[in-house]
Design a protein around this motif. Structure first.
Motif, short mmCIF file in Angstrom:
data_model
loop_
_atom_site.label_atom_id
_atom_site.label_comp_id
_atom_site.label_asym_id
_atom_site.label_seq_id
_atom_site.Cartn_x
_atom_site.Cartn_y
_atom_site.Cartn_z
N HIS A 56 0.84 -1.20 0.00
CA HIS A 56 0.00 0.00 0.00
C HIS A 56 0.87 1.25 0.00
CE1 HIS A 56 -3.35 2.68 0.74
NE2 HIS A 56 -2.69 3.20 1.76
N PRO A 57 0.68 2.15 -0.98
CA PRO A 57 1.43 3.40 -0.99
C PRO A 57 0.73 4.45 -0.11
CG PRO A 57 0.10 3.26 -2.96
CD PRO A 57 -0.14 1.99 -2.20
N LEU A 58 1.53 5.25 0.59
CA LEU A 58 0.99 6.31 1.43
C LEU A 58 1.71 7.61 1.08
CD1 LEU A 58 -0.63 7.41 3.88
CD2 LEU A 58 1.29 6.69 5.33
N VAL A 59 0.94 8.60 0.63
CA VAL A 59 1.45 9.94 0.41
C VAL A 59 0.97 10.79 1.58
CG1 VAL A 59 1.51 11.94 -1.13
CG2 VAL A 59 1.38 9.62 -2.09
N THR A 60 1.88 11.30 2.38
CA THR A 60 1.49 11.89 3.66
C THR A 60 0.92 13.30 3.53
OG1 THR A 60 3.72 12.74 4.08
CG2 THR A 60 3.22 10.52 4.87
N GLY A 61 1.31 14.06 2.50
CA GLY A 61 0.78 15.41 2.33
C GLY A 61 1.12 16.30 3.51
N GLU A 62 0.11 17.02 4.01
CA GLU A 62 0.32 17.97 5.11
C GLU A 62 0.23 17.33 6.49
OE1 GLU A 62 -1.36 22.13 3.25
OE2 GLU A 62 -2.82 20.75 4.18
N SER A 63 0.09 15.99 6.54
CA SER A 63 -0.12 15.29 7.82
C SER A 63 1.06 14.40 8.17
CB SER A 63 -1.38 14.43 7.75
OG SER A 63 -2.54 15.22 7.61
N GLU A 64 1.28 14.24 9.48
CA GLU A 64 2.18 13.22 10.01
C GLU A 64 1.34 11.98 10.29
OE1 GLU A 64 3.83 14.71 13.67
OE2 GLU A 64 1.88 15.41 14.41
N TRP A 65 1.96 10.78 10.20
CA TRP A 65 1.21 9.54 10.32
C TRP A 65 1.95 8.53 11.20
CZ3 TRP A 65 -3.60 9.03 8.12
CH2 TRP A 65 -3.96 10.02 7.19
N LEU A 66 1.19 7.72 11.90
CA LEU A 66 1.70 6.56 12.61
C LEU A 66 1.12 5.31 11.97
CD1 LEU A 66 1.26 7.83 16.27
CD2 LEU A 66 3.44 7.45 15.11
N VAL A 67 1.99 4.36 11.63
CA VAL A 67 1.56 3.06 11.10
C VAL A 67 1.56 2.09 12.26
CG1 VAL A 67 2.02 1.22 9.45
CG2 VAL A 67 2.55 3.62 8.85
N LEU A 68 0.37 1.61 12.63
CA LEU A 68 0.20 0.75 13.81
C LEU A 68 -0.45 -0.56 13.39
CD1 LEU A 68 0.19 0.50 16.99
CD2 LEU A 68 -2.18 1.29 16.86
N PRO A 69 0.25 -1.70 13.48
CA PRO A 69 -0.38 -2.98 13.18
C PRO A 69 -1.52 -3.30 14.15
CG PRO A 69 2.01 -3.18 13.11
CD PRO A 69 1.69 -1.84 13.74
N LEU A 70 -2.67 -3.67 13.59
CA LEU A 70 -3.78 -4.19 14.39
C LEU A 70 -3.72 -5.71 14.42
CD1 LEU A 70 -6.60 -1.84 13.02
CD2 LEU A 70 -5.32 -1.58 15.15
N THR A 71 -3.50 -6.31 13.25
CA THR A 71 -3.20 -7.74 13.15
C THR A 71 -2.11 -7.91 12.10
OG1 THR A 71 -4.87 -8.16 11.42
CG2 THR A 71 -5.58 -8.40 13.69
N GLY A 72 -1.16 -8.78 12.38
CA GLY A 72 -0.09 -9.04 11.43
C GLY A 72 1.05 -8.04 11.55
N GLY A 73 2.05 -8.23 10.68
CA GLY A 73 3.20 -7.36 10.65
C GLY A 73 3.42 -6.80 9.26
N CYS A 74 4.34 -5.84 9.14
CA CYS A 74 4.56 -5.21 7.84
C CYS A 74 5.94 -4.56 7.82
CB CYS A 74 3.48 -4.18 7.53
SG CYS A 74 3.49 -2.73 8.63
#
Length: 314
Positions: A56-74
């Motif tokens: 999955h591609p993520l373009v953050t733009g004007e926001s900061e983001w946290l990637v948090l696994p709910l199930t599984g790993g990445c």
């Protein structure tokens, strides 16, 4: 005289405060809440589900983001960094590691075995470096006591992990208990006492014996025409809180309740300052005389601490 924020709240249809599972799905996201959908300024939350080998591609733009696994790993690739997130079996099985992705960046999230991943975001001004958050360093607290006992994972609380605007924590509430209690609010700027924060609650409820669980969440108005919600919540539901007294969140007996809180606000300081509902704040005084629910902690964790009295309602 009303503020622009109060006018936006009055214009929002009531059904938009509670978003049942699937009702806010869009494109690749099982849940997609951004400032436009929420009719506010900063807070966002997305949930992306990846099949084995998915990217999955993520373009953050004007926001900061946290990637948090709910199930599984990445694996998260961003800003020349590669972060391997071991993740977890489910939100009920333990604390997860996570990754911080700054604004004005491109990221790629890939999962060999597949999984579900929360993307918590906030519009911000500063561009901080991309970073990895190890699971063993996540502060875990037991809050309240008796039937108000709950477990809090402060992975990106205001005083535990640096972000520009974003605040995010996880809460586990054993079946039959109340959390987000006493009801509290953060919709006024009162220096040193209360901060203005838009908030998203994202829920998952533990299944038992193949039976889906449920819970209840309450938001009551703190001003005329303010947010008013009494919702039966199930896995995948979200509740938007632009203002108002929020709590309790009640877990049905036999089913642990999980929720992810995502917050951001306009204040110069990134801080979580709350006011208790004047009719219910007295409940804190009863906590020291009661034991913490013996079912807590719900899994083996290090760095555990206990809180009571004037500590947080979350």
């Amino acid at each position: 005289m009303t503020t622009d924020h109060e006018e936006r709240v009055r214009e929002r249809p009531r059904h938009r405060w509670h978003l049942p599972a699937g009702s806010a799905a869009e494109g690749p996201y099982a849940l997609d809440i951004d400032p436009k959908r929420a009719v506010w300024d900063r807070s966002s939350l997305r949930v992306v589900e990846l099949r084995p080998g998915g990217v999955h591609p993520l373009v953050t733009g004007e926001s900061e983001w946290l990637v948090l696994p709910l199930t599984g790993g990445c694996t998260v690739h961003t800003s020349g960094e590669i972060f391997e997130l071991l993740g977890r079996e489910s939100v009920f099985s333990g604390v997860s590691d996570f990754a911080y992705v700054p604004r004005d960046a491109h990221a790629q999230i890939a999962s060999g075995a597949g999984g579900r991943f929360a993307l918590a975001g906030a519009k911000c001004e500063r561009r901080l470096p991309a970073r990895y958050g190890p699971a063993p360093e996540v502060p875990v607290e037991l809050r309240g006591s008796g039937t108000c006992s709950r477990q809090v994972h402060n992975f990106a609380a205001a005083d535990t992990f640096e972000c520009d605007r974003l605040i995010a924590v996880e809460v586990l509430t054993p079946g039959g208990n109340w959390s987000s209690y006493p009801p509290h609010k953060h919709d006024e700027h009162r220096p040193g006492a209360e901060s203005v924060l838009e908030e998203i609650y994202y829920f998952e409820i533990e299944e038992r014996g193949g039976t889906a669980g449920f819970g209840y969440h309450r938001v009551s108005p703190s001003r005329p025409g303010g947010t008013d919600v009494l919702a039966e919540v199930r896995s995948g539901d979200a509740v938007l809180i632009p203002d108002g007294w929020h709590g309790p969140s009640i877990a049905a007996p036999g089913h642990t309740m999980y929720y992810l809180n995502v917050m951001a606000g306009p204040g110069e300081q990134r801080e979580w300052l709350i006011s208790d509902h004047p009719d219910h704040g007295w409940i804190r005084d009863t906590w020291p005389a009661q034991p913490v629910d013996p079912r807590l902690p719900l899994h083996g964790i290090s760095g555990l601490s206990g809180l009571s009295g004037q500590e947080a309602s979350r």
